[in-house]
Design a protein around this motif. Structure first.
Motif, PDB file in Angstrom:
ATOM      1  N   GLU A  77       0.862  -1.184   0.000  1.00 22.31           N
ATOM      2  CA  GLU A  77       0.000   0.000   0.000  1.00 22.31           C
ATOM      3  C   GLU A  77       0.898   1.233   0.000  1.00 22.31           C
ATOM      4  O   GLU A  77       1.883   1.293   0.730  1.00 22.31           O
ATOM      5  CB  GLU A  77      -0.898   0.002   1.233  1.00 22.31           C
ATOM      6  N   TRP A 155      -3.332   1.506  -3.882  1.00 24.34           N
ATOM      7  CA  TRP A 155      -4.001   2.503  -3.044  1.00 24.34           C
ATOM      8  C   TRP A 155      -5.288   1.897  -2.498  1.00 24.34           C
ATOM      9  O   TRP A 155      -6.229   1.653  -3.239  1.00 24.34           O
ATOM     10  CB  TRP A 155      -4.304   3.757  -3.868  1.00 24.34           C
ATOM     11  N   SER A 157      -8.281   2.577  -1.343  1.00 20.27           N
ATOM     12  CA  SER A 157      -9.197   3.723  -1.275  1.00 20.27           C
ATOM     13  C   SER A 157     -10.264   3.533  -0.209  1.00 20.27           C
ATOM     14  O   SER A 157     -10.864   4.514   0.260  1.00 20.27           O
ATOM     15  CB  SER A 157      -9.847   3.963  -2.640  1.00 20.27           C
ATOM     16  N   ILE A 174      -3.046  11.245  -0.003  1.00 21.94           N
ATOM     17  CA  ILE A 174      -2.760  10.775  -1.362  1.00 21.94           C
ATOM     18  C   ILE A 174      -2.687  11.942  -2.332  1.00 21.94           C
ATOM     19  O   ILE A 174      -1.889  11.935  -3.282  1.00 21.94           O
ATOM     20  CB  ILE A 174      -3.847   9.772  -1.824  1.00 21.94           C
ATOM     21  N   LEU A 276      -2.475   2.803  -9.407  1.00 21.33           N
ATOM     22  CA  LEU A 276      -2.570   2.531  -7.969  1.00 21.33           C
ATOM     23  C   LEU A 276      -3.948   1.967  -7.630  1.00 21.33           C
ATOM     24  O   LEU A 276      -4.080   1.049  -6.816  1.00 21.33           O
ATOM     25  CB  LEU A 276      -2.321   3.808  -7.174  1.00 21.33           C
TER      26      LEU A 276
END
Length: 418
Positions: A77, A155, A157, A174, A276
């Protein structure tokens, strides 16, 4: 002192008015208003098609072979990377953009894979996960040509669903200078500032512009990863399922949430957040496959989707002429990638950007850390920045009239209705 205060207030009001003008002019052709035209997928030819030259596709094949021969590497991550690791990754991405040994440059050449016919064949069906997995492997191999120690981060989210004062996007680290740059219109800060594509379109974002768009649902991700009754690929890609209970449907949320170029299929890979985000989708699929193995489920490629013929198992995978759609399920594609588990309590991946919420036992953004980063800028520097931005916005208003060029046909497809 009162005079200086009045000047600052005037500048703030002026900037706000210019930003409104900027929003109106940045997309004069209405690219961000168009919806995914499902019928267009059926109107185009079903034959194999890719707009890139054969020599460029041959380079993709070389990257693919390198990826498979490269040996296991670990994807983490992005917020758990240390500063040096994150900078090395960013430098490699920028190096691809600057490398013109492949036309028009290596970054854009790879981004162009996600255009034209692939908008139909790599979405809304079985081929969605496998096609994007190949894309990520090729992109990662190109990065590793620049720096052998770099791997593609992902990523999560879902974590940003728990931002304080959600859905205020500025709370997400981010989208700060240390990561991907600003999120409010044309990207003017960070490592990818003022990036342009072939049509002279400037990289832009409009994070959660309607203040209501959710990110990927943690409940849906938990269902995909842990619900034992959900154990076939056709259950997590678009078919007759409720679009928002599938991984493909959930993945659309982040595209819409980031907005700007990420909101349009043809433009989405121009924003470095694209890889990502899709690496996270691939991470979830990897966890799903692990569940299948535990249940002794052997996945078979079943052609499903709104445009089923484009998802046929033996159809050539668009832009990857040496592969068939079914090859996206080949275990060897995943064998060389190891995903470090997403940040979890109590240590949250030892990230200085995350903290553990002990009440719910989840990792959430550490807003104190992010505030500390932003507060390093003194008020005097902020005033200078305001003056500079006024000049930059006024200058860029002229180029905004040219944004998007010709936005017709498949280029108009967005993630709104995928």
């Amino acid at each position: 002192m009162r005079g200086l205060f009045n000047i600052v207030i005037f500048l703030l009001l002026f900037i706000r008015s210019v930003q409104v003008m900027d929003t109106d002019l940045v997309d004069p052709f209405g690219c961000n208003e168009t919806l995914f035209n499902t019928s267009a997928c059926h109107q185009v030819s079903y034959d194999y098609y890719c707009t890139l030259s054969r020599s460029t596709q041959d380079w993709f094949r070389e990257l693919y072979n390198e990826a498979l021969a490269d040996g296991p590497r670990t994807r983490k991550e992005i917020r758990t990377l240390d500063d040096a690791e994150r900078q090395a990754y960013i430098d490699a991405v920028v190096a691809l953009k600057n490398d013109k040994s492949v036309w028009p440059n290596k970054y854009d050449a790879i981004a162009m894979i996600h255009t034209n016919r692939t908008l139909c064949s790599a979405h809304k069906g079985t081929n969605f996960l496998g096609w994007h997995r190949v894309y990520l492997l090729i992109f990662e191999a190109a990065l590793r040509q620049k720096n052998r120690n770099v791997t593609l981060p992902y990523w999560v989210s879902v974590i940003d669903n728990y931002m304080d004062n959600h859905p205020i996007p500025n709370n997400s680290v981010i989208f700060t200078d240390a990561f991907l740059g600003n999120s409010d219109g044309i990207v003017r800060t960070g490592p990818f500032k003022h990036w342009k594509d072939l049509e002279n379109c400037t990289l832009q974002r409009e994070l959660n512009s309607n203040n209501s768009m959710p990110l990927i649902s943690p409940k849906i991700i938990d269902m995909i990863q842990n619900n034992l009754s959900v154990h076939h690929m056709k259950q997590i890609v678009y078919d007759e399922n409720d679009d928002w209970t599938t991984l493909e449907g959930q993945h659309n949320h982040a595209h819409d949430w980031v907005g700007g170029m990420m909101h349009i299929l043809d433009f989405a890979p121009q924003d470095p957040v694209f890889v990502l985000h899709h690496a996270f989708v691939d991470y979830i699929w990897t966890k799903f496959i692990r569940k299948q193995h535990n249940l002794n489920v052997h996945e078979e490629y079943e052609s499903v989707g709104q445009d089923v013929k484009r998802h046929y198992p033996n159809r050539t995978m668009d832009c990857f002429y040496w592969l068939k759609n079914v090859d996206g399920l080949d275990p060897k594609l995943a064998a060389n990638v190891i995903y470090e588990d997403s940040p979890a309590c109590p240590d949250c991946g030892h990230s200085k950007y995350l903290k553990c919420d002990a009440t719910f036992n989840i990792c959430i953004p550490d807003d104190k850390t992010e505030s500390a980063v932003s507060n390093q800028v003194s008020w005097s520097l902020r005033i200078l920045f305001i003056l500079f931005r006024v000049m930059m916005v006024c200058f860029e208003l002229r180029e905004c009239h040219l944004f998007c060029g010709d936005c017709t046909g498949c280029r108009d497809m967005s993630y709104d209705a995928i």
